[in-house]
Design a protein around this motif. Structure first.
Motif, PDB file in Angstrom:
ATOM      1  N   ARG A  35       0.832  -1.332   0.146  1.00  0.00           N
ATOM      2  CA  ARG A  35       0.137  -0.037   0.086  1.00  0.00           C
ATOM      3  C   ARG A  35       0.929   1.146   0.075  1.00  0.00           C
ATOM      4  O   ARG A  35       1.910   1.272   0.728  1.00  0.00           O
ATOM      5  N   LEU A  40      -4.693   4.976   2.868  1.00  0.00           N
ATOM      6  CA  LEU A  40      -4.544   3.366   2.588  1.00  0.00           C
ATOM      7  C   LEU A  40      -4.074   2.870   3.845  1.00  0.00           C
ATOM      8  O   LEU A  40      -4.583   1.786   4.205  1.00  0.00           O
TER       9      LEU A  40
ATOM     10  N   TYR B  85      -6.875  11.440  -6.131  1.00  0.00           N
ATOM     11  CA  TYR B  85      -8.043  10.456  -6.198  1.00  0.00           C
ATOM     12  C   TYR B  85      -9.173  10.829  -5.133  1.00  0.00           C
ATOM     13  O   TYR B  85     -10.241  10.555  -5.410  1.00  0.00           O
ATOM     14  N   LEU B  87     -10.299   8.740  -3.051  1.00  0.00           N
ATOM     15  CA  LEU B  87     -11.235   7.717  -2.956  1.00  0.00           C
ATOM     16  C   LEU B  87     -11.374   7.243  -1.483  1.00  0.00           C
ATOM     17  O   LEU B  87     -10.699   7.706  -0.727  1.00  0.00           O
ATOM     18  N   VAL B  93     -14.687  -0.704  -4.693  1.00  0.00           N
ATOM     19  CA  VAL B  93     -14.601   0.150  -5.947  1.00  0.00           C
ATOM     20  C   VAL B  93     -16.131   0.468  -6.267  1.00  0.00           C
ATOM     21  O   VAL B  93     -16.442   1.823  -6.264  1.00  0.00           O
ATOM     22  N   ASN B  96     -17.451   3.078  -3.962  1.00  0.00           N
ATOM     23  CA  ASN B  96     -16.733   4.602  -4.235  1.00  0.00           C
ATOM     24  C   ASN B  96     -17.669   5.137  -5.193  1.00  0.00           C
ATOM     25  O   ASN B  96     -18.090   6.181  -5.135  1.00  0.00           O
ATOM     26  N   PRO B 132      -9.856   0.486  -2.640  1.00  0.00           N
ATOM     27  CA  PRO B 132      -8.737   1.275  -3.371  1.00  0.00           C
ATOM     28  C   PRO B 132      -7.253   0.964  -2.995  1.00  0.00           C
ATOM     29  O   PRO B 132      -6.474   0.781  -3.924  1.00  0.00           O
ATOM     30  N   LEU B 135      -5.588  -1.647  -5.427  1.00  0.00           N
ATOM     31  CA  LEU B 135      -5.789  -1.274  -6.813  1.00  0.00           C
ATOM     32  C   LEU B 135      -4.121  -0.469  -7.140  1.00  0.00           C
ATOM     33  O   LEU B 135      -3.666   0.153  -6.147  1.00  0.00           O
ATOM     34  N   GLN B 139      -5.627   2.279 -11.794  1.00  0.00           N
ATOM     35  CA  GLN B 139      -6.832   1.693 -11.654  1.00  0.00           C
ATOM     36  C   GLN B 139      -7.657   2.718 -10.723  1.00  0.00           C
ATOM     37  O   GLN B 139      -8.746   3.011 -10.718  1.00  0.00           O
ATOM     38  N   ARG B 140      -6.902   3.227  -9.771  1.00  0.00           N
ATOM     39  CA  ARG B 140      -7.529   4.258  -8.673  1.00  0.00           C
ATOM     40  C   ARG B 140      -8.064   5.567  -9.585  1.00  0.00           C
ATOM     41  O   ARG B 140      -8.851   5.806  -9.222  1.00  0.00           O
ATOM     42  N   GLN B 141      -6.924   5.711 -10.514  1.00  0.00           N
ATOM     43  CA  GLN B 141      -7.469   6.929 -11.114  1.00  0.00           C
ATOM     44  C   GLN B 141      -8.671   6.728 -12.106  1.00  0.00           C
ATOM     45  O   GLN B 141      -9.545   7.541 -12.130  1.00  0.00           O
TER      46      GLN B 141
END
Lengths: 356, 399
Positions: A35, A40, B85, B87, B93, B96, B132, B135, B139-141
């Protein structure tokens, strides 16, 4: 540290700060390690913390290597555990001894190493336990209920109120924010006991108007405890809240979330580790607090555990057996709270310390 | 779908910092506008004012027909993608993406349909149940994009959404975001400090500096005819070469003197910029892009009075072209703008090796060029393509 941390340790700290877990094959831990970023890391504290102990096949090594690399740690751990267990064994021994004195369980003839054998309870007798529950002048049950109520209510309210205050200080910009923060820092430097005289006079006056919250009332003491714990807790939490990116709030705002929803749904959720720490620290403090309680709840028929138990050993008649029995029982709630919260405690405490 | 109009927008902070000064922008329905500028130029502040995350100190902001100055963010019908991001780390996901829809009490079936559509578009179907943290950056983007898309807002606001990605992924996501936004036809304001993103993504770009809008136009317009030295240097890579020159009358023509070299200014240039005549006998700042120069030895016929001489300090052969860094005898143009751009691109001391004095210029030659470091080189400059700026104000000399 190298790659040989004990598996138990890994299980409790999969926060990526532990380089040892990099070599681990457990998928959960791999993720924890991979992470990036604060949120996170926090998410994972709240989410996967201590979820499972990793399975790890022990590599085969010679005894000498095992002893130098791993074994000595076990030795140190065992010594530390013995050191910590000694007083507990002692107090169990005393509690189970009907004579109720510190020396009774060990005859003077035993000295040195042989005295250690006295730690094993020589008698098993629960008369101390029954006695403390059957003394109308010293009602152990009332003390216990009072203390538990105080600790639970104050911890819960203090956590909630500090979080609300911390949210305001961390997220909102308002007049008096800086002076307010400074006041918090200054206030938390002085222990509440310094104000004991003022508190006593205050509570005496309050008793004349609102007897429910005045001197001699558990609810009055509750308010004093609550006020005393707010400062330091708010400051601690503010430090933690500051590490939660504001973009998350802003994103939620654009998504249509109200302040209330952002506070309860996002910030509190992400700040769970520090909430647990604040709850635990406050709970422990109140269970052990003696000085203020003794001043505000002097009546033994309606006081707290700390005050009550203290009377068993502070007078002319020292009843160590009853004291030990009471202490053992009053340790149970703290053990329970610790058991429930401990998986958050290590990380929560350190993150609060570093970032607060 | 809506147009966005900013009229005399101001942002003045309580501590007296004037972040955005009299910003006027008309963004058409469905247009992709890129707001670009060096860090601290007020572009993010402008975007956050459109989003409703910052109060507007003055002026009017319209989204569609509505004046939205005093509306909270959730009522402005916008969706924003953040650089980090933003998130929600504790939600999957799918959650979100659905969060904004759930808060708006949309029926479950509709939410599911929209998640499906967005996930298809962004290739997120395999990740919907992940958190998140599980990822990759790209992918987060995409999740952040998905969260914006499902809302089907009137306007997308994007605040440097690619800054946290590595270079390769950035190129890919640049194309993806452009494609997604264009297929939806939603009005988009995109903030970046990267002029490559500004050049490649937007229908139009708006260049800001120190809270002031310097130029708005299509990327090619801005590249071809920058309003001032700042825009000229900020847009384009490498930045436009600049040097001090002196305009002089000689016979019936006009020449410009750069160091020892004298270049003839064709009548067409003077006709195009009548204002130039007022600078006769005065210093001007000359700008020339690297692609508007060629190695004289490669040309069969070298036009007279159109060559510059310099000493090569670095040669970068890229296959399709050769990038030649050389020192041009002459006086450098130093204004606040050139300093700002130099600071933004990390200073120009990177090519200090072998510097022999003069002005550092960069030219791109055809790959057949055989120039070597340390040698003198003769360069043919395309004077028709030269940019002319007032040496003091830095404004382009035109009318």
């Amino acid at each position: 540290m190298s790659n040989d941390n004990g598996p138990e340790f890994l299980g409790k700290n999969p926060d990526g700060s532990n380089p040892g877990s990099r070599t681990n094959n457990d998928p959960d831990l791999q993720l924890a390690v991979n992470r990036e970023g604060q949120v996170l890391a926090m998410e994972e504290l709240a989410e996967t913390e201590g979820s499972k102990a990793p399975t790890r096949s022990a590599p085969k090594m010679s005894f000498g290597r095992w002893a130098t690399q791993l074994g000595w740690r076990h030795a140190v751990a065992i010594i530390a555990v013995l050191f910590a267990l000694f007083p507990i064994l002692y107090i169990i021994n005393v509690a189970l001894n009907p004579v109720g004195s510190l020396s009774a369980s060990c005859p003077p003839s035993k000295t040195g190493i042989s005295a250690l054998t006295c730690l094993a309870p020589s008698t098993v007798d629960f008369s101390n336990f029954t006695a403390i529950f059957n003394d109308p002048l010293k009602p152990f049950g009332t003390w216990f209920a009072n203390t538990l109520t105080l600790a639970l209510v104050v911890s819960f309210l203090s956590t909630l109120m500090s979080a609300a205050g911390a949210f305001a200080f961390s997220r909102l910009r308002f007049k008096g924010r800086r002076p307010g923060l400074l006041a918090l820092v200054l206030l938390q430097m002085f222990p509440q006991i310094l104000a004991i005289t003022a508190i006593f006079i205050l509570m005496t006056s309050i008793k004349e108007v609102f007897p429910l919250f005045g001197l001699g009332s558990v609810w009055g003491l509750l308010l004093i405890y609550l006020g005393g714990s707010l400062g330091v807790n708010t400051y601690l939490m503010k430090g933690f809240f500051d590490t939660i990116p504001v973009e998350i709030d802003e994103s939620a705002k654009i998504d249509g979330a109200s302040h209330v929803r952002i506070f309860f749904g996002l910030v509190l959720r992400l700040a769970l580790p520090v909430l647990v720490v604040v709850f635990f620290v406050t709970f422990t403090f109140i269970f052990n607090e003696l000085a203020i309680a003794r001043v505000l709840l002097p009546d033994l028929r309606d006081t707290t555990l700390a005050v009550g138990l203290n009377t068993y050993v502070s007078g002319n008649l020292q009843e160590w057996g009853k004291f030990a029995a009471g202490a053992l029982i009053s340790a149970i709630p703290m053990l329970l709270v610790f058991g429930i919260t401990q998986k958050y405690l290590v990380t929560g405490l350190t993150s609060g310390a570093v970032k607060g | 779908m809506a147009e966005v109009v900013l009229k005399h927008i101001e942002k003045l902070y309580e501590n007296g910092f004037h972040a955005v000064k009299d910003l006027n922008l008309d963004i058409a329905d469905g247009e992709f506008l890129v707001l670009v500028g060096p860090s601290g130029c007020g572009k993010s502040t402008a975007l956050r004012m459109v989003a409703g995350l910052e109060d507007i100190s003055g002026g009017d902001l319209f989204i569609g027909e509505r004046r939205v100055n005093d509306l909270p963010p959730q009522d402005r019908d916008i969706a924003m993608v953040f650089q980090s991001y933003a998130l929600y780390p504790h939600m999957s996901v799918a959650d979100n993406i659905a969060y904004g829809l759930k808060l708006r009490k949309m029926p479950k079936s509709e939410i599911q349909a929209r998640i499906k559509k967005a996930a298809d578009m962004l290739e997120l179907n395999d990740y919907l149940e992940r958190k998140p943290a599980q990822l990759s950056g790209g992918q987060r983007q995409r999740v952040a994009m998905g969260r914006a898309i499902v809302r089907e807002p009137a306007v997308f606001l994007m605040d440097e959404p690619l800054s946290n990605l590595d270079a390769k992924l950035r190129v890919q996501m640049r194309a993806e975001i452009s494609a997604v936004v264009r297929s939806l036809g939603t009005t988009t304001i995109y903030v970046t400090h990267d002029q490559v993103e500004a050049m490649t993504m937007g229908d139009r770009m708006a260049v800001m500096k120190a809270g002031v809008l310097n130029q708005v136009g299509t990327p090619q317009e801005v590249y071809d005819s920058p309003n001032n030295i700042f825009v000229a240097q900020f847009v384009g890579s490498p930045p436009m070469n600049l040097v001090q020159g002196r305009l002089e009358e000689s016979g019936d023509g006009v020449t410009v003197k750069i160091g020892e070299a004298t270049l003839e200014v064709p009548a067409s240039v003077l006709d195009e910029r009548p204002g130039l005549r007022q600078y006769l006998g005065k210093d001007v700042a000359l700008g020339l892009r690297s692609e508007d120069m060629e190695d004289a030895s490669l040309l069969k016929e070298v036009p007279p009075n159109a060559t510059l001489k310099g000493t090569v300090t670095l040669v970068e052969a890229l296959g399709s072209e050769i990038v030649v860094h050389f020192d041009l005898p002459g006086e450098a143009v130093v204004t606040d703008d050139t300093k700002l751009v130099a600071a933004e691109i990390g200073g120009d001391d990177a090519i200090d090796v072998g510097h022999t004095g003069g002005v550092k210029w960069v030219a791109s030659f055809a790959p057949r060029s055989r120039v070597r470091v340390g040698e003198d080189v003769t360069i043919v400059a395309d004077i028709e393509r030269m940019h002319w700026f007032d040496a003091h104000s830095g404004e382009a000399i035109r009318g």
